[in-house]
Every structure is written in C-alpha cells, then in structure tokens.
Design an enzyme around this catalytic site. Structure first.
Site, PDB file in Angstrom:
ATOM      1  N   LYS A   1      11.540  69.195   4.113  1.00  0.00           N
ATOM      2  CA  LYS A   1      12.334  70.402   3.966  1.00  0.00           C
ATOM      3  C   LYS A   1      11.805  71.153   2.767  1.00  0.00           C
ATOM      4  O   LYS A   1      11.037  70.597   1.987  1.00  0.00           O
ATOM      5  CB  LYS A   1      13.818  70.070   3.845  1.00  0.00           C
ATOM      6  CG  LYS A   1      14.138  69.045   2.772  1.00  0.00           C
ATOM      7  CD  LYS A   1      15.435  68.313   3.050  1.00  0.00           C
ATOM      8  CE  LYS A   1      16.644  69.210   2.924  1.00  0.00           C
ATOM      9  NZ  LYS A   1      17.898  68.470   2.854  1.00  0.00           N
TER      10      LYS A   1
ATOM     11  N   HIS B   1      17.096  70.132  -6.547  1.00  0.00           N
ATOM     12  CA  HIS B   1      17.423  70.552  -5.183  1.00  0.00           C
ATOM     13  C   HIS B   1      17.905  71.990  -5.184  1.00  0.00           C
ATOM     14  O   HIS B   1      18.138  72.579  -6.240  1.00  0.00           O
ATOM     15  CB  HIS B   1      18.594  69.716  -4.630  1.00  0.00           C
ATOM     16  CG  HIS B   1      18.321  68.274  -4.508  1.00  0.00           C
ATOM     17  ND1 HIS B   1      17.965  67.689  -3.320  1.00  0.00           N
ATOM     18  CD2 HIS B   1      18.383  67.270  -5.425  1.00  0.00           C
ATOM     19  CE1 HIS B   1      17.816  66.381  -3.505  1.00  0.00           C
ATOM     20  NE2 HIS B   1      18.062  66.097  -4.771  1.00  0.00           N
TER      21      HIS B   1
ATOM     22  N   HIS C   1      12.861  67.953  -4.621  1.00  0.00           N
ATOM     23  CA  HIS C   1      13.197  67.123  -3.454  1.00  0.00           C
ATOM     24  C   HIS C   1      12.015  67.024  -2.487  1.00  0.00           C
ATOM     25  O   HIS C   1      11.672  65.958  -1.999  1.00  0.00           O
ATOM     26  CB  HIS C   1      14.414  67.745  -2.751  1.00  0.00           C
ATOM     27  CG  HIS C   1      14.964  66.920  -1.634  1.00  0.00           C
ATOM     28  ND1 HIS C   1      16.000  67.347  -0.852  1.00  0.00           N
ATOM     29  CD2 HIS C   1      14.625  65.698  -1.159  1.00  0.00           C
ATOM     30  CE1 HIS C   1      16.271  66.416   0.057  1.00  0.00           C
ATOM     31  NE2 HIS C   1      15.454  65.405  -0.117  1.00  0.00           N
TER      32      HIS C   1
ATOM     33  N   CYS D   1      13.386  72.321   0.225  1.00  0.00           N
ATOM     34  CA  CYS D   1      14.195  72.104  -0.977  1.00  0.00           C
ATOM     35  C   CYS D   1      13.330  71.708  -2.173  1.00  0.00           C
ATOM     36  O   CYS D   1      12.558  70.769  -2.061  1.00  0.00           O
ATOM     37  CB  CYS D   1      15.216  71.016  -0.674  1.00  0.00           C
ATOM     38  SG  CYS D   1      16.322  70.651  -2.037  1.00  0.00           S
TER      39      CYS D   1
ATOM     40  N   TYR E   1      25.357  65.343  -5.488  1.00  0.00           N
ATOM     41  CA  TYR E   1      24.562  65.714  -6.669  1.00  0.00           C
ATOM     42  C   TYR E   1      25.312  65.374  -7.957  1.00  0.00           C
ATOM     43  O   TYR E   1      26.543  65.376  -7.982  1.00  0.00           O
ATOM     44  CB  TYR E   1      24.286  67.228  -6.694  1.00  0.00           C
ATOM     45  CG  TYR E   1      23.670  67.784  -5.438  1.00  0.00           C
ATOM     46  CD1 TYR E   1      22.394  67.405  -5.038  1.00  0.00           C
ATOM     47  CD2 TYR E   1      24.362  68.710  -4.662  1.00  0.00           C
ATOM     48  CE1 TYR E   1      21.825  67.943  -3.891  1.00  0.00           C
ATOM     49  CE2 TYR E   1      23.802  69.246  -3.510  1.00  0.00           C
ATOM     50  CZ  TYR E   1      22.539  68.858  -3.132  1.00  0.00           C
ATOM     51  OH  TYR E   1      21.970  69.383  -1.997  1.00  0.00           O
TER      52      TYR E   1
HETATM   53 ZN    ZN Z   1      17.361  68.640  -1.609  1.00  0.00          ZN
END
Ligand code: ZN
Length: 221
Positions: free
Chosen positions: A140, A15, A120, A142, A44
């Site tokens: 997204k 990420h 991700h 990421c 995380y």
């Molecule tokens: Zn992420």
C-alpha cells in the site's frame, strides 16, 4: 482484554489515515473505526491531526496494531490525510504536521535510541529481491510520502549511535542514519559503522560531496 507491553522497540513506523486532506479527523474517529473492525482500541500509538496537534492513541509502551508482522517491536504514528478526494495516494500533509512529526520522532528517538524510522510501505515484500523496496512492490502507499527522503531532506535526523540493532531483514527498509558533526570524514564514518566509504556514497545519491555538511543526516546502512 488489555493491551500487552512491548519487549523491545526496533521501529518507529509512520502511517497515514488514507483520508482526504479536507477531512479533519483525529484519534476519536480512528479509534471508532478500529473498534468497529473488532479491535481492542485504536491501533496507532500517536495521531497527528491536520493542524499538527499530536493525540495519544494506544499507550506508548504497549503492542499496537498497525504493521503486519512487526507490531510487537514497533510504534505506530498516523498522519491524518494522505489521499485525494478520490482516494488516490497524495502527499497533502500540512507543514504543521511535518513539524509535529519531526518533533515527535526526536522525542521517541531519545526514549528509544535503537529504533529505526521508516514508513509503513517500507515493510512491503522485496518481490524481485534486488534489496530495494520500489514503488511497484508497495503493498500500500502508506504513508503517501518517502519517509527516508524526508528525513534526509529536512535533516531532522537524530544521531544514531554506532552499532544500532541490525534490522530483522536489511532488505525491509532497515536504515540507520548519522548526523554529521565537525571532524567527521567519510572514512571515519566508514570505520565507525563498519561499511566501506563507497557504500556510504552509494546510500546517499547526490547527497555526499567532498565536504560533509555539519548537521546533515546521512544514511550509513
Ligand atoms: Zn499504514
């Protein structure tokens, strides 16, 4: 309330913190943000600061909070950075961060050899069902870089033993890699991984020439 342990580890998910490259934050700040959202603690398991220092987030054996639908079988690693000053995705990670990520992934692959490495965004839904997660489908951005391309380009790929756990859905970024050793041929790899030689060539556009380069990582599934 405590964190629960994972039963299995199928994914190592990369990420980014989606913060500008000028922001030198780490575990403490992210932990505070995640607690403000009402979470138990930072979601995380690892945070890689701008200077490449790896900070421990959630205990590594516990279930994290970082990728919807896959938390119970994955480890989350957050690279600090990933956006420009206006918040748009930008691959602005430092070479120290990439070096730290490579080392961390090698360590984690040693501990969890069956786990696949991905970003991700590779868990985004395959909207047009073409078997590929393309940029227009990213939920997204990421982590703001292509983890698969990076793994191949840097040849930091750990050796993936044959017959690793198949990804839950092959369409959601389930890659497996093989690091070339002397004596490997396209056909021996095809046999080992039970795919056709043509498939391996197709999975590695522009990478596979007549001679396989010892030490290089190639995608085999
Ligand atoms: Zn992420």
């Amino acid at each position: 309330m405590t964190t629960k342990n994972r039963a299995s580890t199928d994914w190592l998910v990369v990420h980014c913190s989606a913060t500008p490259g000028t922001m030198d934050i780490g575990r403490a700040e992210i932990d505070r943000w995640h607690r403000q959202k009402g979470w138990l603690m930072i979601g995380y398991h690892f945070v890689i600061r701008r200077n490449g220092k790896v900070e421990i987030g959630r205990p590594v054996d516990t279930i994290g909070a970082h990728v919807e639908g896959h938390n119970s079988v994955s480890i989350g690693i957050c690279m600090v950075g990933g956006t420009d000053a206006k918040g748009a995705p930008e691959d602005n990670f430092t070479s120290a961060q990439y070096a730290a990520l490579a080392e961390l992934l090698r360590d984690l692959k040693a501990k969890y050899p069956r786990a696949n490495i991905c970003g991700h965004r590779d868990f985004s839904p395959d909207k047009n069902k073409d078997g590929k997660i393309t940029p227009n489908e990213f939920v997204k951005a990421c982590p703001s870089f292509d983890v698969h391309d990076w793994l191949v380009a840097t040849a930091v790929l750990p050796v993936t033993p044959p017959k690793v756990n198949p990804p839950k859905t092959a369409k959601q970024g389930g890659w497996a890699y093989h690091q070339i050793v002397a004596g490997d041929t396209l056909f021996s790899l095809a046999r080992t991984y039970a795919v056709s030689a043509d498939t391996i060539v197709a999975l590695n556009p522009g990478v596979i020439t007549k001679a396989l380069k010892v030490g290089a990582g190639i995608r085999v599934r």
